[in-house]
Design a protein around this motif. Structure first.
Motif, PDB file in Angstrom:
ATOM      1  N   ASN B  22      -7.487   4.499  10.780  1.00  0.00           N
ATOM      2  CA  ASN B  22      -7.617   5.117   9.467  1.00  0.00           C
ATOM      3  C   ASN B  22      -6.356   4.926   8.632  1.00  0.00           C
ATOM      4  O   ASN B  22      -5.242   4.893   9.170  1.00  0.00           O
ATOM      5  CB  ASN B  22      -7.897   6.612   9.619  1.00  0.00           C
ATOM      6  N   CYS B  23      -6.541   4.831   7.336  1.00  0.00           N
ATOM      7  CA  CYS B  23      -5.426   4.679   6.407  1.00  0.00           C
ATOM      8  C   CYS B  23      -5.743   5.484   5.153  1.00  0.00           C
ATOM      9  O   CYS B  23      -6.838   5.346   4.583  1.00  0.00           O
ATOM     10  CB  CYS B  23      -5.233   3.202   6.063  1.00  0.00           C
ATOM     11  N   MET B  24      -4.817   6.322   4.763  1.00  0.00           N
ATOM     12  CA  MET B  24      -5.015   7.151   3.583  1.00  0.00           C
ATOM     13  C   MET B  24      -3.868   6.925   2.599  1.00  0.00           C
ATOM     14  O   MET B  24      -2.696   6.889   2.997  1.00  0.00           O
ATOM     15  CB  MET B  24      -5.067   8.619   3.980  1.00  0.00           C
ATOM     16  N   SER B  25      -4.206   6.774   1.343  1.00  0.00           N
ATOM     17  CA  SER B  25      -3.175   6.586   0.320  1.00  0.00           C
ATOM     18  C   SER B  25      -2.982   7.888  -0.462  1.00  0.00           C
ATOM     19  O   SER B  25      -3.919   8.662  -0.630  1.00  0.00           O
ATOM     20  CB  SER B  25      -3.550   5.442  -0.620  1.00  0.00           C
ATOM     21  N   SER B  26      -1.767   8.107  -0.947  1.00  0.00           N
ATOM     22  CA  SER B  26      -1.448   9.349  -1.646  1.00  0.00           C
ATOM     23  C   SER B  26      -2.073   9.407  -3.036  1.00  0.00           C
ATOM     24  O   SER B  26      -2.134  10.481  -3.642  1.00  0.00           O
ATOM     25  CB  SER B  26       0.069   9.530  -1.736  1.00  0.00           C
ATOM     26  N   GLN B  27      -2.507   8.264  -3.532  1.00  0.00           N
ATOM     27  CA  GLN B  27      -3.294   8.231  -4.764  1.00  0.00           C
ATOM     28  C   GLN B  27      -4.250   7.059  -4.691  1.00  0.00           C
ATOM     29  O   GLN B  27      -4.072   6.158  -3.855  1.00  0.00           O
ATOM     30  CB  GLN B  27      -2.385   8.128  -5.999  1.00  0.00           C
ATOM     31  N   SER B  28      -5.262   7.084  -5.516  1.00  0.00           N
ATOM     32  CA  SER B  28      -6.280   6.048  -5.451  1.00  0.00           C
ATOM     33  C   SER B  28      -5.697   4.668  -5.692  1.00  0.00           C
ATOM     34  O   SER B  28      -4.815   4.486  -6.556  1.00  0.00           O
ATOM     35  CB  SER B  28      -7.369   6.319  -6.496  1.00  0.00           C
ATOM     36  N   VAL B  29      -6.171   3.694  -4.914  1.00  0.00           N
ATOM     37  CA  VAL B  29      -5.770   2.304  -5.110  1.00  0.00           C
ATOM     38  C   VAL B  29      -6.946   1.493  -5.631  1.00  0.00           C
ATOM     39  O   VAL B  29      -6.943   0.262  -5.565  1.00  0.00           O
ATOM     40  CB  VAL B  29      -5.190   1.690  -3.809  1.00  0.00           C
TER      41      VAL B  29
END
Lengths: 119, 113
Positions: B22-29
């Motif tokens: 899993n990979c989560m970004s702090s804001q939408s990419v």
């Protein structure tokens, strides 16, 4: 075949300088943006900076951690990318990779050159 | 800066079994003008440089086996290895290129159980 070969790494004292080179072949170097990415021993990947191409006026961009100390340049006539590193710190110890940047990601990477900053 | 958070830090999977990272970004990419997610996945084997596996969150690079697949959108992404092979033992990194500076996740180490 795309090839990127880094050189110039070695042992340097804190506060010292080092210049890395990346020799490119197998593609039209002048058309591409080129990046430097580093990896401290046993750690993850950290983007160092980028050289845009001639069409983008060779604009350079840097990570905050190296801005003002590192300078990226290139010589399209020699298909080469450079990283001049000044005022080196122990935390700059890492494997330094050059990578070709295309449409937002690094599609080819060199084998890297190791920089060790230690007294 | 956009912070990329990967989970788990490591996982052990049996040969032939599925591995999911899993990979989560702090804001939408996700770039709304072209509906593309500016997210890539890399594989790094010991002593080797990273290798680009997937770009645009789900587009496999040429030559990458189809057991590797990427999914997700916006801020949440996954890399799935459908049937783990011995040669897939490596560290996997996600990376965003939505906005500078380019940032990577901390990596997920995949091992054989």
């Amino acid at each position: 075949e795309v090839q990127l070969v880094e050189s110039g790494g070695g042992l340097v004292q804190p506060g010292g300088s080092l210049r890395l080179s990346c020799a490119a072949s197998g593609f039209t170097f002048s058309d591409h943006y080129m990046d430097w990415v580093r990896q401290a021993p046993g750690k993850g990947l950290e983007w160092v900076g980028r050289s845009r191409n001639k069409a983008q006026n060779y604009i350079t961009e840097y990570a905050a951690s190296v801005k003002g100390r590192f300078t990226i340049s290139r010589d399209d006539s020699k298909n080469s990318l450079y990283l001049q590193m000044n005022s080196l710190k122990t935390e700059d110890t890492a494997m330094y990779y050059c990578a070709r940047w295309i449409e937002g990601r690094c599609d080819y990477w060199g084998q890297g050159t190791l920089v060790t900053v230690s007294s | 800066d956009i912070v990329m958070t990967q989970s788990p830090d490591s996982l052990a999977v049996s040969l032939g079994e599925r591995a999911t990272i899993n990979c989560m970004s702090s804001q939408s990419v996700l770039y709304s003008s072209n509906n593309k997610n500016y997210l890539a996945w890399y594989q790094q084997k010991p002593g080797q440089p990273p290798k680009l596996l997937i770009s645009w969150a789900s587009t496999r690079e040429s030559g990458v086996p189809d057991r590797f697949s990427g999914g997700g959108s916006g801020t949440d992404f996954t890399l799935t290895i459908s049937s783990l092979q011995a040669e897939d033992v490596a560290v996997y990194y996600c990376q965003q290129y939505y906005s500078p500076p380019l940032t990577f996740g901390g990596g997920t180490k995949v091992e054989l159980k």
